[in-house]
Motif scaffolding. Sequence first.
Motif, PDB file in Angstrom:
ATOM      1  N   UNK A   1      39.061 -22.741  -1.647  1.00 39.04           N
ATOM      2  CA  UNK A   1      38.946 -21.631  -2.588  1.00 39.04           C
ATOM      3  C   UNK A   1      38.242 -22.097  -3.848  1.00 39.04           C
ATOM      4  N   UNK A   2      37.428 -21.221  -4.420  1.00 34.35           N
ATOM      5  CA  UNK A   2      36.821 -21.456  -5.726  1.00 34.35           C
ATOM      6  C   UNK A   2      37.689 -20.775  -6.773  1.00 34.35           C
ATOM      7  N   UNK A   3      38.116 -21.538  -7.769  1.00 36.73           N
ATOM      8  CA  UNK A   3      38.997 -21.006  -8.815  1.00 36.73           C
ATOM      9  C   UNK A   3      38.243 -20.629 -10.089  1.00 36.73           C
ATOM     10  N   UNK A   4      37.062 -21.231 -10.303  1.00 33.00           N
ATOM     11  CA  UNK A   4      36.388 -21.022 -11.588  1.00 33.00           C
ATOM     12  C   UNK A   4      34.909 -21.352 -11.420  1.00 33.00           C
ATOM     13  N   UNK A   5      34.062 -20.646 -12.158  1.00 39.62           N
ATOM     14  CA  UNK A   5      32.620 -20.888 -12.124  1.00 39.62           C
ATOM     15  C   UNK A   5      32.072 -20.882 -13.540  1.00 39.62           C
ATOM     16  N   UNK A   6      31.181 -21.829 -13.819  1.00 42.19           N
ATOM     17  CA  UNK A   6      30.485 -21.891 -15.106  1.00 42.19           C
ATOM     18  C   UNK A   6      28.978 -21.932 -14.831  1.00 42.19           C
ATOM     19  N   UNK A   7      28.177 -21.070 -15.479  1.00 44.98           N
ATOM     20  CA  UNK A   7      28.605 -19.940 -16.299  1.00 44.98           C
ATOM     21  C   UNK A   7      29.139 -18.815 -15.426  1.00 44.98           C
ATOM     22  N   UNK A   8      29.925 -17.926 -16.005  1.00 41.32           N
ATOM     23  CA  UNK A   8      30.538 -16.857 -15.220  1.00 41.32           C
ATOM     24  C   UNK A   8      29.501 -15.929 -14.604  1.00 41.32           C
ATOM     25  N   UNK A   9      28.307 -15.868 -15.215  1.00 45.85           N
ATOM     26  CA  UNK A   9      27.242 -14.999 -14.695  1.00 45.85           C
ATOM     27  C   UNK A   9      26.711 -15.472 -13.348  1.00 45.85           C
ATOM     28  N   UNK A  10      27.022 -16.716 -12.973  1.00 46.83           N
ATOM     29  CA  UNK A  10      26.541 -17.250 -11.696  1.00 46.83           C
ATOM     30  C   UNK A  10      27.601 -17.175 -10.595  1.00 46.83           C
ATOM     31  N   UNK A  11      28.716 -16.486 -10.876  1.00 46.45           N
ATOM     32  CA  UNK A  11      29.783 -16.378  -9.889  1.00 46.45           C
ATOM     33  C   UNK A  11      29.286 -15.685  -8.624  1.00 46.45           C
TER      34      UNK A  11
ATOM     35  N   UNK B   1      21.465 -23.060 -12.711  1.00 49.69           N
ATOM     36  CA  UNK B   1      22.526 -23.861 -12.099  1.00 49.69           C
ATOM     37  C   UNK B   1      23.890 -23.243 -12.331  1.00 49.69           C
ATOM     38  N   UNK B   2      24.662 -23.136 -11.264  1.00 52.34           N
ATOM     39  CA  UNK B   2      26.054 -22.765 -11.362  1.00 52.34           C
ATOM     40  C   UNK B   2      26.917 -23.937 -10.937  1.00 52.34           C
ATOM     41  N   UNK B   3      28.046 -24.110 -11.598  1.00 50.27           N
ATOM     42  CA  UNK B   3      28.992 -25.170 -11.255  1.00 50.27           C
ATOM     43  C   UNK B   3      30.329 -24.518 -10.924  1.00 50.27           C
ATOM     44  N   UNK B   4      30.826 -24.793  -9.732  1.00 48.76           N
ATOM     45  CA  UNK B   4      32.096 -24.236  -9.281  1.00 48.76           C
ATOM     46  C   UNK B   4      33.195 -25.292  -9.355  1.00 48.76           C
ATOM     47  N   UNK B   5      34.399 -24.830  -9.641  1.00 48.63           N
ATOM     48  CA  UNK B   5      35.609 -25.660  -9.587  1.00 48.63           C
ATOM     49  C   UNK B   5      36.457 -25.110  -8.448  1.00 48.63           C
ATOM     50  N   UNK B   6      36.683 -25.931  -7.432  1.00 49.70           N
ATOM     51  CA  UNK B   6      37.400 -25.442  -6.266  1.00 49.70           C
ATOM     52  C   UNK B   6      38.451 -26.416  -5.779  1.00 49.70           C
TER      53      UNK B   6
END
Length: 306
Positions: free
Chosen positions: A37-47, A139-144
């Motif tokens: 599961x992905x819990x968070x994305x930075x920046x949110x616009x790239x979710x 670039x999007x960075x996900x925290x999962x």
Amino acid sequence: MLKMSPSTPDFSTLASALLPSFQASLESVAPSSPSFEVFHTIPSSSTLPSSGKQPKTLHVLDSSFNPPTLAHLRIALSALRSNAPEPQRLLLLLATQNADKAPKPAAFEQRLVMMALFAQDILNEYHTAGKPSTVENALGVDVGITKKPYFHDKAISIEESRYYADARTGEQPQQVHLLGFDSLIRLLDTKYYPPAHTLEPVSALFKWHRIRVTRRTEDDDKWGSKAQQDQYWEALAKGDREMEGGKKEWAERIEMVEGEGEAISSTRVREFAGKCEWENVAKLVSHSVIGWIESEGLYRAKKENE
């Protein structure tokens, strides 16, 4: 040490909002929940999937992040500045089950907060000294999180989630798993694959995806010189591991790259933080991460009367 850009929210404001969210998300994880599961994305616009920015390359940095260090940052930035197909995306992945390590001393929700702060520090550094940002390469960075302890199972769980699949074509990005040399040793150690104790399970990872291995630097003599580390890869390429189930063609999907800077371990960070030696901690972790460690008292050695 990294500096926060003027547009970046203060770390304490961001982290304080994220902590209860991550706690609730972790509490909702049940045995029947998805294994990734992905819990968070930075920046949110790239979710995803709302942004529609499905990547061609998904860099996966899988670690205990206890805490994230500048060594993790160098590995991530080196991969993102490589010539991988665009658009690229970075996944910071935390396993809630680990083949070697118990979940201590920082709780998972605290690690997820540090990962989110670390993701912002990566983006700041990437845009400061990296490629100019365009719509195509934004670039999007996900925290999962994943429940899977082994690399090949993690790769499969990411695929099966279809989180990164193109909604129109169903195409999945190629995963590039970012490993230190010590993690490559664990990946190809048959003791982790009972009951047959062969490397056959790893074939699921190498069938579609790649490994980018950062050599341990020369001052980290535990793992040997550059030549000695390369010999490990060469043995696989020559077919010396085939009796164990290791295929020599796997070597073509492993890229060995140079490490940068001094060797850094999360253990050293925890030791310095435990003694409140913040000048030393600042040499090993990014700006936002040290702020959260200090404000939360993470890794602080407990006194006898506490």
